[in-house]
Every structure is written in C-alpha cells, then in structure tokens.
Design a protein around this motif. Structure first.
Motif: not given
Length: 122
Positions: A13-39
C-alpha cells in the motif's frame, strides 16, 4: 492476517502511495513513537485518531517529491520497513532527503505499535 501478511500489505500500500488505506491495518489503540518530537507536538501519540492527525500534519507541511519503501523484514510479531523521502518542508522551503526505518509490532491481527528511527543528519 498474520504478521507477514500485514507487513507485506503495508509495504504494498505504501509503495502505491495508499498510506491512508494502510490505516485499516492498525489497532484503534495504536501507539506511534517518533525518534524526536515534531514541532509543538509529542514524540508519542496514542489512538488511531491521533495517528491520523499526525499523518495529516505531515502531509500538510511537506511537499513530497519522491518516496521509496523497502522491506519488510519480519521477525516474530514485529517487522521493519524502510522509507526514503525527498521532500520540501513547506513552512521553511527547505528541501531535504530523509531516510527512516519503522519498527511495527502486531497483536491480534493489527499493528499496535510503530516506532520510527531516522538516519543521522535527518
């Protein structure tokens, strides 16, 4: 789906640029951690709505000239995916090439955690 199926589907899906559709693979309680905090934000967000807001911030603030996806590399209930981007940060006008790896954890057929690691200099 098992971890390998989820990993392959996410990469495709990411290779096709369909990143938004990939969200169906995620749990409703997903935890996402960046290496650094965005501004003005936290390093860690919890929940699908927060993840979608973070993704929208990225799209709103970056012009993507090119993107490449590599992997996946599975290991048990986890897998890694590589991302390479050539983007312009819209607010500053600065064009940068970024490389990152994402480590995903799967439980009960859904991605429950994603952690991002950036190449030095990014």
């Amino acid at each position: 789906m098992n971890t390998r199926d989820i990993a392959n589907t996410l990469v495709e899906l990411c290779k096709q640029g369909k990143n938004a559709e990939a969200k169906a693979l995620y749990s409703d309680e997903i935890i996402s951690v960046e290496a650094f905090a965005p501004p003005g934000a936290n390093r860690e967000v919890k929940g699908l709505a927060a993840l979608q807001a973070k993704s929208q911030w990225w799209v709103d603030n970056h012009e993507i000239h090119s993107a490449a996806v590599t992997g996946p590399w599975p290991n048990g209930d986890r897998f890694i995916v590589g991302f390479q981007y050539d983007v312009t940060h819209k607010p500053s006008g600065q064009r940068i090439k970024m490389e990152e790896a994402a480590l995903y954890t799967v439980e009960n057929g859904k991605i429950v955690r994603e952690e991002f690691f950036y190449a030095s200099g990014a």
